[in-house]
Design a protein around this motif. Structure first.
Motif, PDB file in Angstrom:
ATOM      1  N   ARG A  38     -66.366  36.499  47.358  1.00 23.51           N
ATOM      2  CA  ARG A  38     -67.801  36.769  47.185  1.00 23.51           C
ATOM      3  C   ARG A  38     -68.286  36.601  45.751  1.00 23.51           C
ATOM      4  NH1 ARG A  38     -69.175  41.603  47.616  1.00 23.51           N
ATOM      5  NH2 ARG A  38     -67.247  42.653  48.080  1.00 23.51           N
ATOM      6  N   THR A  39     -67.424  36.830  44.758  1.00 23.32           N
ATOM      7  CA  THR A  39     -67.915  36.890  43.372  1.00 23.32           C
ATOM      8  C   THR A  39     -67.351  35.835  42.429  1.00 23.32           C
ATOM      9  OG1 THR A  39     -66.210  38.515  42.775  1.00 23.32           O
ATOM     10  CG2 THR A  39     -68.329  39.386  43.551  1.00 23.32           C
ATOM     11  N   ALA A  40     -66.405  35.045  42.876  1.00 19.16           N
ATOM     12  CA  ALA A  40     -65.769  34.069  41.986  1.00 19.16           C
ATOM     13  C   ALA A  40     -66.736  32.975  41.557  1.00 19.16           C
ATOM     14  CB  ALA A  40     -64.555  33.444  42.670  1.00 19.16           C
ATOM     15  N   PRO A  41     -66.599  32.520  40.310  1.00 19.56           N
ATOM     16  CA  PRO A  41     -67.455  31.456  39.804  1.00 19.56           C
ATOM     17  C   PRO A  41     -66.973  30.052  40.184  1.00 19.56           C
ATOM     18  CG  PRO A  41     -65.988  32.173  38.084  1.00 19.56           C
ATOM     19  CD  PRO A  41     -65.729  33.069  39.272  1.00 19.56           C
ATOM     20  N   VAL A  42     -65.817  29.987  40.860  1.00 18.29           N
ATOM     21  CA  VAL A  42     -65.213  28.699  41.229  1.00 18.29           C
ATOM     22  C   VAL A  42     -64.780  28.777  42.701  1.00 18.29           C
ATOM     23  CG1 VAL A  42     -64.414  28.195  38.882  1.00 18.29           C
ATOM     24  CG2 VAL A  42     -62.927  29.447  40.453  1.00 18.29           C
ATOM     25  N   PRO A  43     -64.433  27.638  43.302  1.00 21.04           N
ATOM     26  CA  PRO A  43     -63.951  27.676  44.688  1.00 21.04           C
ATOM     27  C   PRO A  43     -62.700  28.548  44.821  1.00 21.04           C
ATOM     28  CG  PRO A  43     -64.466  25.434  44.039  1.00 21.04           C
ATOM     29  CD  PRO A  43     -64.531  26.272  42.790  1.00 21.04           C
ATOM     30  N   VAL A  44     -62.580  29.167  45.984  1.00 20.58           N
ATOM     31  CA  VAL A  44     -61.443  30.048  46.287  1.00 20.58           C
ATOM     32  C   VAL A  44     -60.804  29.600  47.593  1.00 20.58           C
ATOM     33  CG1 VAL A  44     -60.713  32.422  46.785  1.00 20.58           C
ATOM     34  CG2 VAL A  44     -62.579  32.006  45.157  1.00 20.58           C
ATOM     35  N   THR A  45     -59.489  29.517  47.595  1.00 22.76           N
ATOM     36  CA  THR A  45     -58.743  29.267  48.818  1.00 22.76           C
ATOM     37  C   THR A  45     -57.980  30.538  49.156  1.00 22.76           C
ATOM     38  OG1 THR A  45     -58.475  26.916  48.324  1.00 22.76           O
ATOM     39  CG2 THR A  45     -56.914  27.884  49.890  1.00 22.76           C
ATOM     40  N   VAL A  46     -58.146  30.998  50.391  1.00 25.76           N
ATOM     41  CA  VAL A  46     -57.421  32.174  50.873  1.00 25.76           C
ATOM     42  C   VAL A  46     -56.323  31.686  51.792  1.00 25.76           C
ATOM     43  CG1 VAL A  46     -57.574  34.349  52.125  1.00 25.76           C
ATOM     44  CG2 VAL A  46     -59.503  33.593  50.712  1.00 25.76           C
ATOM     45  N   VAL A  47     -55.094  32.060  51.480  1.00 23.76           N
ATOM     46  CA  VAL A  47     -53.929  31.642  52.246  1.00 23.76           C
ATOM     47  C   VAL A  47     -53.463  32.801  53.096  1.00 23.76           C
ATOM     48  CG1 VAL A  47     -51.562  30.771  52.112  1.00 23.76           C
ATOM     49  CG2 VAL A  47     -53.277  29.994  50.464  1.00 23.76           C
ATOM     50  N   ARG A  48     -53.255  32.512  54.362  1.00 24.69           N
ATOM     51  CA  ARG A  48     -52.841  33.549  55.306  1.00 24.69           C
ATOM     52  C   ARG A  48     -51.420  33.335  55.744  1.00 24.69           C
ATOM     53  NH1 ARG A  48     -54.835  35.922  60.687  1.00 24.69           N
ATOM     54  NH2 ARG A  48     -53.595  34.388  61.723  1.00 24.69           N
ATOM     55  N   GLU A 104     -62.859  37.870  36.361  1.00 17.38           N
ATOM     56  CA  GLU A 104     -63.101  37.803  34.913  1.00 17.38           C
ATOM     57  C   GLU A 104     -62.181  36.796  34.240  1.00 17.38           C
ATOM     58  OE1 GLU A 104     -62.828  41.833  33.498  1.00 17.38           O
ATOM     59  OE2 GLU A 104     -64.654  42.419  34.573  1.00 17.38           O
ATOM     60  N   TYR A 105     -60.918  36.756  34.653  1.00 12.47           N
ATOM     61  CA  TYR A 105     -60.004  35.777  34.069  1.00 12.47           C
ATOM     62  C   TYR A 105     -60.473  34.359  34.393  1.00 12.47           C
ATOM     63  CZ  TYR A 105     -55.872  33.369  32.503  1.00 12.47           C
ATOM     64  OH  TYR A 105     -55.034  32.517  31.827  1.00 12.47           O
ATOM     65  N   ALA A 106     -60.868  34.136  35.628  1.00 13.94           N
ATOM     66  CA  ALA A 106     -61.337  32.811  36.031  1.00 13.94           C
ATOM     67  C   ALA A 106     -62.550  32.384  35.211  1.00 13.94           C
ATOM     68  CB  ALA A 106     -61.668  32.793  37.519  1.00 13.94           C
ATOM     69  N   GLU A 107     -63.450  33.308  34.954  1.00 12.02           N
ATOM     70  CA  GLU A 107     -64.646  33.003  34.163  1.00 12.02           C
ATOM     71  C   GLU A 107     -64.304  32.707  32.709  1.00 12.02           C
ATOM     72  OE1 GLU A 107     -67.982  35.677  36.520  1.00 12.02           O
ATOM     73  OE2 GLU A 107     -66.918  36.559  34.823  1.00 12.02           O
ATOM     74  N   ALA A 108     -63.421  33.492  32.141  1.00 13.25           N
ATOM     75  CA  ALA A 108     -63.136  33.406  30.706  1.00 13.25           C
ATOM     76  C   ALA A 108     -62.140  32.317  30.339  1.00 13.25           C
ATOM     77  CB  ALA A 108     -62.623  34.758  30.205  1.00 13.25           C
ATOM     78  N   ASP A 109     -61.288  31.932  31.257  1.00 15.00           N
ATOM     79  CA  ASP A 109     -60.182  31.039  30.904  1.00 15.00           C
ATOM     80  C   ASP A 109     -60.232  29.685  31.594  1.00 15.00           C
ATOM     81  OD1 ASP A 109     -58.069  32.545  29.090  1.00 15.00           O
ATOM     82  OD2 ASP A 109     -59.034  33.998  30.406  1.00 15.00           O
ATOM     83  N   HIS A 110     -61.414  29.243  31.936  1.00 17.13           N
ATOM     84  CA  HIS A 110     -61.645  27.875  32.402  1.00 17.13           C
ATOM     85  C   HIS A 110     -60.747  27.476  33.571  1.00 17.13           C
ATOM     86  CE1 HIS A 110     -64.132  27.679  28.891  1.00 17.13           C
ATOM     87  NE2 HIS A 110     -63.102  27.992  28.141  1.00 17.13           N
ATOM     88  N   VAL A 111     -60.791  28.282  34.598  1.00 17.70           N
ATOM     89  CA  VAL A 111     -60.056  27.996  35.825  1.00 17.70           C
ATOM     90  C   VAL A 111     -60.957  27.172  36.738  1.00 17.70           C
ATOM     91  CG1 VAL A 111     -59.112  29.102  37.898  1.00 17.70           C
ATOM     92  CG2 VAL A 111     -58.611  30.058  35.655  1.00 17.70           C
ATOM     93  N   ASP A 112     -60.384  26.168  37.410  1.00 18.40           N
ATOM     94  CA  ASP A 112     -61.151  25.317  38.315  1.00 18.40           C
ATOM     95  C   ASP A 112     -61.118  25.804  39.759  1.00 18.40           C
ATOM     96  OD1 ASP A 112     -61.718  23.265  36.330  1.00 18.40           O
ATOM     97  OD2 ASP A 112     -59.598  22.739  36.492  1.00 18.40           O
ATOM     98  N   HIS A 113     -60.116  26.593  40.094  1.00 20.68           N
ATOM     99  CA  HIS A 113     -59.921  27.012  41.484  1.00 20.68           C
ATOM    100  C   HIS A 113     -59.067  28.281  41.484  1.00 20.68           C
ATOM    101  CE1 HIS A 113     -60.181  25.493  45.702  1.00 20.68           C
ATOM    102  NE2 HIS A 113     -59.227  26.387  45.878  1.00 20.68           N
TER     103      HIS A 113
END
Length: 139
Positions: A129-139, A95-104
């Motif tokens: 699965r649900t993000a509106p922008v690209p996601v990087t998962v760091v392990r 929700e934050y990513a959608e509302a606050d103009h996050v690119d990644h």
């Protein structure tokens, strides 16, 4: 071009790695550290009303979240925005990513509730699965 990156940060080693990765990979992007206060950790649920001590619990968790974010911000050699949300972590991040103009979005492979394992943590998996922008998962 990535201008604004959301890093899910809960103070775990995985979230520290995610922050350090984001800072090094996108040195010119604005970094936003987000931590989520999850009321379910206190046993609150819909329909039960506000239990006694809920306000004190929230204030304690808010202070802890602010400390965690300050520790995270101190890890990188640049200014970062810090945000605390209340809710289910996966939903609050998306929700934050959608509302606050996050690119990644950058997340650790598992967080506070997780333990070392091969599969993704439930929050990381849900964000992917649900993000509106690209996601990087760091392990």
């Amino acid at each position: 071009m990535v201008k604004r990156i959301l890093v899910a940060f809960d103070g775990t080693d995985q979230s520290v790695d995610a922050l350090e990765y984001a800072a090094s990979e996108w040195p010119d992007a604005e970094l936003v550290l987000l931590t989520v206060i999850d009321p379910s950790e206190a046993g609150f649920s819909a329909g039960r009303g506000v239990p006694s001590g809920a306000e004190e619990w929230y204030e304690t968790m808010k202070a802890k979240a602010e400390g965690t974010l300050a520790d995270g911000a101190a890890l990188v050699d640049r200014e970062v925005e810090t945000v605390t949300e209340v809710g289910k972590p996966r939903e609050a991040i998306v929700e934050y990513a959608e509302a606050d103009h996050v690119d990644h979005i950058v997340v650790g492979s598992h967080g506070r509730q997780g333990f070392s394992r091969i599969v993704l943590g439930s929050v990381a998996e849900g964000v992917v699965r649900t993000a509106p922008v690209p996601v990087t998962v760091v392990r």
